[in-house]
Design a protein around this motif. Structure first.
Motif, PDB file in Angstrom:
ATOM      1  N   LEU A 124       0.847  -1.187   0.000  1.00  0.00           N
ATOM      2  CA  LEU A 124       0.000   0.000   0.000  1.00  0.00           C
ATOM      3  C   LEU A 124       0.887   1.244   0.000  1.00  0.00           C
ATOM      4  O   LEU A 124       1.951   1.257   0.625  1.00  0.00           O
ATOM      5  CB  LEU A 124      -0.908   0.013   1.231  1.00  0.00           C
ATOM      6  N   PHE A 125       0.418   2.288  -0.696  1.00  0.00           N
ATOM      7  CA  PHE A 125       1.205   3.515  -0.831  1.00  0.00           C
ATOM      8  C   PHE A 125       0.298   4.727  -0.655  1.00  0.00           C
ATOM      9  O   PHE A 125      -0.896   4.675  -0.940  1.00  0.00           O
ATOM     10  CB  PHE A 125       1.860   3.592  -2.215  1.00  0.00           C
ATOM     11  N   SER A 264      -8.465   6.300   4.149  1.00  0.00           N
ATOM     12  CA  SER A 264      -8.918   5.965   2.790  1.00  0.00           C
ATOM     13  C   SER A 264      -8.003   6.543   1.717  1.00  0.00           C
ATOM     14  O   SER A 264      -8.379   6.589   0.549  1.00  0.00           O
ATOM     15  CB  SER A 264     -10.346   6.478   2.574  1.00  0.00           C
ATOM     16  N   ASP A 265      -6.806   6.995   2.100  1.00  0.00           N
ATOM     17  CA  ASP A 265      -5.882   7.607   1.141  1.00  0.00           C
ATOM     18  C   ASP A 265      -4.746   6.665   0.749  1.00  0.00           C
ATOM     19  O   ASP A 265      -3.675   7.102   0.330  1.00  0.00           O
ATOM     20  CB  ASP A 265      -5.316   8.908   1.703  1.00  0.00           C
ATOM     21  N   TRP A 266      -4.961   5.370   0.875  1.00  0.00           N
ATOM     22  CA  TRP A 266      -3.974   4.380   0.446  1.00  0.00           C
ATOM     23  C   TRP A 266      -4.281   3.940  -0.978  1.00  0.00           C
ATOM     24  O   TRP A 266      -5.438   3.844  -1.384  1.00  0.00           O
ATOM     25  CB  TRP A 266      -3.970   3.168   1.371  1.00  0.00           C
ATOM     26  N   PHE A 267      -3.206   3.642  -1.735  1.00  0.00           N
ATOM     27  CA  PHE A 267      -3.355   3.195  -3.122  1.00  0.00           C
ATOM     28  C   PHE A 267      -2.411   2.019  -3.361  1.00  0.00           C
ATOM     29  O   PHE A 267      -1.477   1.782  -2.601  1.00  0.00           O
ATOM     30  CB  PHE A 267      -3.040   4.340  -4.091  1.00  0.00           C
ATOM     31  N   GLN A 348      -7.375   2.684  -5.191  1.00  0.00           N
ATOM     32  CA  GLN A 348      -7.675   3.252  -3.883  1.00  0.00           C
ATOM     33  C   GLN A 348      -8.163   2.168  -2.929  1.00  0.00           C
ATOM     34  O   GLN A 348      -8.915   1.284  -3.296  1.00  0.00           O
ATOM     35  CB  GLN A 348      -8.739   4.343  -3.996  1.00  0.00           C
ATOM     36  N   SER A 349      -7.712   2.247  -1.682  1.00  0.00           N
ATOM     37  CA  SER A 349      -8.066   1.253  -0.668  1.00  0.00           C
ATOM     38  C   SER A 349      -8.364   1.954   0.650  1.00  0.00           C
ATOM     39  O   SER A 349      -7.817   3.017   0.944  1.00  0.00           O
ATOM     40  CB  SER A 349      -6.921   0.239  -0.476  1.00  0.00           C
ATOM     41  N   THR A 350      -9.229   1.329   1.422  1.00  0.00           N
ATOM     42  CA  THR A 350      -9.561   1.819   2.767  1.00  0.00           C
ATOM     43  C   THR A 350      -8.980   0.871   3.795  1.00  0.00           C
ATOM     44  O   THR A 350      -9.169  -0.350   3.696  1.00  0.00           O
ATOM     45  CB  THR A 350     -11.066   1.956   2.958  1.00  0.00           C
ATOM     46  N   LEU A 351      -8.296   1.435   4.763  1.00  0.00           N
ATOM     47  CA  LEU A 351      -7.679   0.661   5.836  1.00  0.00           C
ATOM     48  C   LEU A 351      -8.370   1.034   7.152  1.00  0.00           C
ATOM     49  O   LEU A 351      -8.452   2.205   7.516  1.00  0.00           O
ATOM     50  CB  LEU A 351      -6.193   0.979   5.913  1.00  0.00           C
ATOM     51  N   CYS A 352      -8.888   0.025   7.833  1.00  0.00           N
ATOM     52  CA  CYS A 352      -9.528   0.224   9.133  1.00  0.00           C
ATOM     53  C   CYS A 352      -8.685  -0.492  10.193  1.00  0.00           C
ATOM     54  O   CYS A 352      -8.402  -1.687  10.045  1.00  0.00           O
ATOM     55  CB  CYS A 352     -10.944  -0.358   9.142  1.00  0.00           C
TER      56      CYS A 352
END
Length: 355
Positions: A124-125, A264-267, A348-352
């Motif tokens: 993830l970046f 939610s700002d991971w790519f 785009q990915s969401t990390l919780c």
């Protein structure tokens, strides 16, 4: 012959072996091993004997001595599956498992995934940058100067021209002297005026322009967990880690119900369509401030008079050539190129995360 079946017959000794209950965290804390692990055991029963294999599985019941905490089964036959089994309390935990999310831990990109979290690795970046172009260079060319010379009809006209606007254009001169008099075609003349110099400066472009490298401000690794059962609705059983590391990941933008932190700002990558135009250069700073006109006499290029730019010489010389002398100031160069296209993050990915 002696009768061995008499009253003196030795009493039989009844033996029984008890197995130790163990738990298996699939590498998240190691699988415990009892003293009898890896052996064949025998227990007495009224109906006969039963055996367990070298892996601890009973041939009669199918039960094992070890509870695998993440396989969704009741391995040790105690009616408790995975996280619901007290044997798993030390190394397993129930986490909220939203639909389509992957459960796991977040690590530095260079770290290996820990035991129990080797199902899948996802890099993830965030913080993508890469503006402008690079690779261009410039070499300044020597500054050149030229000067327009104006002749006056007589000395009184020369002396009266305080504003430096009168006279008739006679010749444009540079640093090379060709010995030709500047008054060719003028029967008589009474002086010469030097106009402000023209500064000729340029640069030669070098190199090939390419887009600046795309870089990320931060990179992390998400390691997916081996998930089991034994938890409440909407939860999954995973190896226990430090709370701050335990997270859930999903593609796109999503909510984080049941988790303390949402990012939610991971790519997962980027698309680069940038191109750069050819290199060019702009010259500036060159001047002719240390240059003057040298006026000669009798077809000789030197030693009669020196005149600064914008100045006048209100006297007479016989058939005078003229040329420039002195050292111009060289210019500095600025490279130019045009960037087109764009650099866009993708995936785009969401990390919780728990904390």
């Amino acid at each position: 012959m002696t009768n061995l079946r008499g009253p003196a017959m030795a009493a039989l000794v009844s033996l029984s072996a008890c197995s130790v209950q163990e738990r298996n965290f699939a590498g998240a804390g190691g699988a415990g091993g009892g003293d009898g692990a890896g052996t064949t055991e025998h227990s007495s029963a009224s109906t006969g004997t039963s055996t367990s294999t070298s892996d601890g599985t009973s041939a009669t019941t199918g039960c094992t001595q070890v509870e695998d905490c993440f396989n969704g089964g009741d391995d040790d036959c105690d009616d408790a599956v995975d996280c619901a089994d007290p044997d798993c309390a030390e190394g397993a935990v129930c986490l909220t498992a939203p639909t389509n999310f992957e459960l796991g831990v977040l690590l530095d990109a260079a770290e290996p995934c820990p035991d129990g979290f080797t199902e899948k690795e996802t890099l993830l970046f965030r913080g993508l940058s890469g503006s402008g172009c690079e690779g261009c260079g410039c070499t300044p060319n020597p500054t050149d100067c030229t000067a327009d010379l104006y002749l006056y009809a007589d000395a009184s006209q020369c002396e009266a021209d305080e504003g430096g606007t009168r006279g008739t254009l006679a010749k444009t001169v540079g640093f090379t002297c060709d010995s030709r008099p500047i008054n060719n075609g003028f029967v008589s003349w009474g002086g010469v005026r030097v106009a402000p110099f023209d500064v000729i400066q340029s640069c030669t472009a070098t190199g090939t322009a390419i887009p600046a490298p795309a870089t990320w401000a931060e990179s992390r690794k998400f390691c997916r967990a081996s998930a089991g059962a034994g938890c409440g609705a909407g939860q999954a059983c995973v190896p226990r880690q430090a709370p701050a590391a335990q997270c859930a990941l999903v593609s796109g933008s999503a909510t984080c119900s049941g988790y303390a932190r949402r990012e939610s700002d991971w790519f997962r990558g980027y698309n680069d369509t940038r191109t750069c135009s050819s290199c060019s250069c702009t010259a500036s700073g060159g001047d002719c401030n240390y240059v003057s006109v040298e006026l000669g006499n009798d077809y000789s290029c030197i030693n009669h008079a020196r005149i600064q730019q914008g100045g006048r010489y209100c006297e007479y010389a016989y058939s005078p050539p003229a040329h420039l002398v002195g050292e111009p100031t060289n210019s500095t160069c600025t490279s130019r190129t045009t960037l087109s296209g764009s650099l866009d993050p993708t995936g785009q990915s969401t990390l919780c995360c728990v904390e």
